[in-house]
Every structure is written in C-alpha cells, then in structure tokens.
Scaffold this motif. Structure first.
Motif, PDB file in Angstrom:
ATOM      1  N   CYS A  89       1.103   4.088  -3.079  1.00 53.04           N
ATOM      2  CA  CYS A  89       0.913   5.532  -2.920  1.00 53.04           C
ATOM      3  C   CYS A  89       2.091   6.320  -3.472  1.00 53.04           C
ATOM      4  O   CYS A  89       1.928   7.333  -4.146  1.00 53.04           O
ATOM      5  N   LEU A 148       0.829  -1.207   0.000  1.00 53.08           N
ATOM      6  CA  LEU A 148       0.000   0.000   0.000  1.00 53.08           C
ATOM      7  C   LEU A 148       0.864   1.258   0.000  1.00 53.08           C
ATOM      8  O   LEU A 148       0.589   2.213  -0.742  1.00 53.08           O
ATOM      9  N   CYS A 149       1.912   1.272   0.810  1.00 53.82           N
ATOM     10  CA  CYS A 149       2.802   2.437   0.859  1.00 53.82           C
ATOM     11  C   CYS A 149       3.482   2.670  -0.484  1.00 53.82           C
ATOM     12  O   CYS A 149       3.570   3.805  -0.971  1.00 53.82           O
ATOM     13  N   CYS A 199      -0.869   7.325   4.792  1.00 56.67           N
ATOM     14  CA  CYS A 199      -0.029   6.138   5.028  1.00 56.67           C
ATOM     15  C   CYS A 199       1.250   6.500   5.762  1.00 56.67           C
ATOM     16  O   CYS A 199       1.740   5.727   6.601  1.00 56.67           O
ATOM     17  N   ALA A 249       4.402  13.489  -0.030  1.00 61.14           N
ATOM     18  CA  ALA A 249       2.993  13.815  -0.215  1.00 61.14           C
ATOM     19  C   ALA A 249       2.795  15.326  -0.300  1.00 61.14           C
ATOM     20  O   ALA A 249       2.050  15.834  -1.154  1.00 61.14           O
ATOM     21  N   ASP A 291       2.201   8.841  -6.856  1.00 61.44           N
ATOM     22  CA  ASP A 291       2.648  10.234  -6.824  1.00 61.44           C
ATOM     23  C   ASP A 291       3.813  10.486  -7.771  1.00 61.44           C
ATOM     24  O   ASP A 291       3.994  11.599  -8.264  1.00 61.44           O
ATOM     25  N   MET A 304       7.507   9.468   3.325  1.00 56.98           N
ATOM     26  CA  MET A 304       6.153   9.503   2.769  1.00 56.98           C
ATOM     27  C   MET A 304       5.455  10.831   3.029  1.00 56.98           C
ATOM     28  O   MET A 304       4.754  11.373   2.164  1.00 56.98           O
ATOM     29  N   PRO A 339      -3.467   9.983  -0.089  1.00 59.19           N
ATOM     30  CA  PRO A 339      -3.195   8.637   0.451  1.00 59.19           C
ATOM     31  C   PRO A 339      -1.787   8.478   1.007  1.00 59.19           C
ATOM     32  O   PRO A 339      -1.595   7.806   2.025  1.00 59.19           O
ATOM     33  N   ALA A 340      -0.796   9.075   0.335  1.00 60.27           N
ATOM     34  CA  ALA A 340       0.583   8.971   0.826  1.00 60.27           C
ATOM     35  C   ALA A 340       0.732   9.660   2.177  1.00 60.27           C
ATOM     36  O   ALA A 340       1.454   9.172   3.061  1.00 60.27           O
ATOM     37  N   GLU A 353      -4.359  12.846  -5.341  1.00 62.19           N
ATOM     38  CA  GLU A 353      -3.528  11.650  -5.285  1.00 62.19           C
ATOM     39  C   GLU A 353      -2.358  11.769  -4.307  1.00 62.19           C
ATOM     40  O   GLU A 353      -1.648  10.792  -4.078  1.00 62.19           O
ATOM     41  N   SER A 357      -0.731   0.299  -8.861  1.00 60.01           N
ATOM     42  CA  SER A 357      -0.862   1.751  -9.002  1.00 60.01           C
ATOM     43  C   SER A 357      -1.432   2.103 -10.365  1.00 60.01           C
ATOM     44  O   SER A 357      -2.137   3.102 -10.519  1.00 60.01           O
TER      45      SER A 357
END
Length: 434
Positions: free
Chosen positions: A36, A32-33, A199, A101, A40, A97, A195-196, A192, A161
């Motif tokens: 994200c 998941l990480c 997380c 972001a 990006d 992260m 999410p980062a 977008e 992704s």
C-alpha cells in the motif's frame, strides 16, 4: 563498540519451524502494508501519463516533484525510527500509514508545480520511517541466519505493487478519463490512498511489537527466539553515541552502495510506464497491464536469491551480480525502438536484478549492528541512500529534456548500478556475509 564472546552465553538456536510460524503470522500483513505504501509513493508515475498535459508540466517539473518526496523523507527518517524503537512498531506504523494515506489522497488537489512539490514533500514527511521501521521490526523477530529470506519476502511488496498497481492504475486512468467530477489522474490518487488508510487502522489490531507479546507463540518458543536474538545481538557492534555511529566507515560505505541502488530502483518505479509508452504504445490500460510483467518476473527471483544468500552466506557476491544484471537490463531497454515485447523483456531483467539486490542489501547492516545502533544505522543508511530518490527522477528527466534522447537517462541509471556493485566489495566480508 562492544563485543561479547559466544562463550559467555550459550543458548540453543530456535528450531526452523518457529520462524516458519512467525513468518506466516507477521509477514503477509507486513507485505500488504508495504504494498500500500509503495503504491502511494510511485503511483505518480502513472498519474504522469495524464497529469502533465492537464497541468501543462514538463518532464523536468515531474522529475523534481517525484524526487522531492525524498527530501521530506530524508529529514524525518532517523527521528522516526528512534521514536519507533521507543514506542513500538504497532503505534508508530499505524500513525505513518494513516497520515500518508491522507496526504496521498490530497495530491488530487494540485494545480501548479509548487503545489505538486509541496504535496510530494509532505508525503515524504508522512512516510518517513516506514521502510527502515519495518526492517528494524524484523530484527526483533528473525536472527541474521533467517533474515535474508524474511527481507526477500518483505521486498516482494515492491513487485507486487507493480503487479497490482499497474493494471489498477491503467484501469482507473482509462475508466475515469471521461468523468465529469474529476480527471482520471485525480481519481487515481484518491482510490489508491484508501487501502493504506484501511491497513493503517488495521495495524492497531493485528501488529505485535515483540515475540514476548505474541499470544500465538508458546512460552518455550518465545524464550528460544528471544534468547537467540539476544545472543546474536551481544556479538554485534553497538555505538555509545551518535558521534561513534557517524564515524563508522562501514555505515558510510553502505550509504554509498544504497544510494546507487536507489538510483536504479526509482529508475524502474518512476519511468517504467514511460519506457513502455515510448516503445510504441498509447493506450494507458495496455501500458498498465504490460508494466505488471517485469514485477511479476521479479517476485520468484527475489525469494530464491534471499534463500540462496542465507544458505551460502555470500551476500556481497549475490548483491553485485544482481546489480550488474539490473544495469544490463536497464541499459538494453534503451535500444528496443518500437518493440513493446523487447521493452518488457529487458525491463523484466532490470526489475529482477534491481529488486533482488535491494532485498539482499538490508541483510548486511543488520548482520553486524545491534540495539540503538541498528535503529539509527538502518534509518541513517536509508535516509542518505534515499536522497537518490530525489536525484534519480530529476536526473533522468533533466537528461531526457537536455539531450532530447531518452536513452541517456537509462544509461545514467545503469552506470550507478554498476558502481554500487563495485562499492559493496569494499566492505569486509566478515561483517557483510554473516
């Protein structure tokens, strides 16, 4: 270099169900990480569909901006991995992260080519160390005999992704195209990035640095996993200083192989939406949905080839075959004309080959490096190889503009993939195929 014989330390291998347990606990969140982060990194490929017209930029400007990300990435990657090795993945991955972001969201403010280049450069600085840091992190949890599968699971984040990002990006661009607040591509960068950020904050609560700190492992499981990895590391190469690392010819060969592979990866990532558009489509929402198909096809191939390479211990052969398959798919996508179905089919072949080969690549350096050497080695290979992330989009954009033939960029990418498939065969099988 230092080597310790197996006879000095004989420890039973941890049972497979321990690694299944570890995999189910740490891999979903890691995937998941990375999803994200990768979203990006490459959402600029979708933003391009509107941004270039709004800001009056050319393909060459876009290609340079997309690629300059990797200059910042190159400069800070090795220091970042050394810091992670010292302070732990939990703290450092969270820092990476959260900062990427914020910078990704701020890309919506760009107005000029210079601002675009600056935003991309600092996004590279912020993200530097994430991917090699996670690969280093996996060496703390999985021995070489289980790492091909673990890396395969990790790398399904790239096609995921695409599966998630393609439709999402197309929907954002289409739904917000008439917004009176911002342009659709600006909303894309903002939405977008969220999410980062979430997380990154969650990493503090969910990530565990080492097996010995995992409350969900029994004391016996912790001991078995730790002893197996320590035994394996004792038999690997360790370098006593930076000069010894820089003089290791195997590391430089892997840099060259990875450079060729990254040319292919970002050929797909940055240009896939444009290739589908050139096949005769104009609706960005449709392009977004169709762009998910090649990534969806790649997911099972990545996992199955990772399992196969673990079973047969023939990582170089698996890598070479898959890289050539990726090259064939990429080159063939230049011949589809105005046939979207054929474009998607050949891009699916390309994505499956390129992404599967990429997931297998990282099992090679981690199979013979240990300690600080694996931290610096992985970061160094990733660092040099990712310069191709600068070369790939700029070279393809320049070839498209100079030759007025979009197929030239595709052929360039395909040729680099074939070269990487040949170069990997120059690496000793005793090191690479463990």
């Amino acid at each position: 270099m230092s080597h310790i014989s197996e006879t000095l330390l004989v420890v039973p291998a941890a049972p497979a169900d321990v690694y299944h347990k570890i995999g189910w606990r740490i891999m979903p969140f890691i995937v998941l990480c990375y999803l994200c982060g990768y979203l990006d990194r490459v959402n600029v490929g979708f933003a391009k569909l509107q941004m270039l017209n709004d800001l009056h930029m050319s393909d060459a400007v876009y290609g340079l901006g997309a690629g300059i990300f990797f200059i910042g990435y190159f400069i800070f990657e090795v220091p970042s991995n050394l810091i992670l090795h010292r302070v732990g993945a939990r703290l450092w991955i969270a820092r990476i992260m959260i900062t990427w972001a914020i910078i990704s969201a701020l890309t919506l403010l760009v107005k000029t080519p210079l601002q675009f280049y600056t935003a991309r450069f600092f996004l590279g600085v912020a993200e530097a160390g994430f991917s090699p840091g996670i690969m280093l992190y996996l060496t703390y949890w999985f021995p070489a005999r289980k790492r091909g599968f673990a890396l395969g699971v990790y790398y399904i984040a790239i096609p995921l992704s695409g599966v998630v990002g393609g439709p999402l990006s197309g929907w954002v661009l289409s739904s917000f195209s008439h917004s009176t607040v911002m342009a659709g591509w600006q909303w894309l960068f903002l939405i977008e990035a969220l999410p980062a950020l979430v997380c990154g904050i969650a990493v503090f609560a969910l990530m565990v640095d080492r097996p010995t700190q995992a409350k969900w492992l029994t004391e016996n499981e912790k001991a078995l996993v730790t002893s197996e990895i320590e035994r394996e590391d004792a038999e690997k190469t360790t370098h006593h200083n930076l000069g010894a690392i820089l003089s290791d010819r195997h590391i430089w060969k892997l840099c060259a192989v990875y450079f060729c592979q990254i040319i292919g990866l970002y050929g797909i990532s940055f240009w896939l939406p444009s290739i589908i558009k050139d096949s005769g489509l104009s609706d960005v929402s449709t392009i977004g949905w169709l762009s998910a198909i090649p990534y969806l096809v790649a997911i099972p191939v990545i996992v199955l080839t990772g399992m196969s390479s673990d079973r047969f211990r023939s990582r170089r052969m698996h890598f070479s075959v898959l890289a050539v398959i990726g090259a064939i798919g990429f080159a063939a996508s230049g011949y589809v004309g105005h046939h979207p179905a054929l474009a998607v089919m050949w891009l699916s072949v390309a994505a499956a080959g390129i992404l599967s080969a990429l997931s297998l690549f990282w099992s090679i350096p981690s199979s013979f490096l240990a300690g600080t050497s694996v931290a610096v080695g992985i970061a160094g290979i990733n660092c040099v190889g990712n310069l191709a992330g600068f070369v790939s989009p700029y070279a393809v954009g320049w070839l498209n503009v100079t030759t007025h033939d979009n197929r030239m960029g595709l052929y360039f990418v395909a040729a680099c993939l074939v070269l990487g498939a040949l170069l990997v065969r120059t690496i000793s099988g005793q090191l690479a195929d463990r």
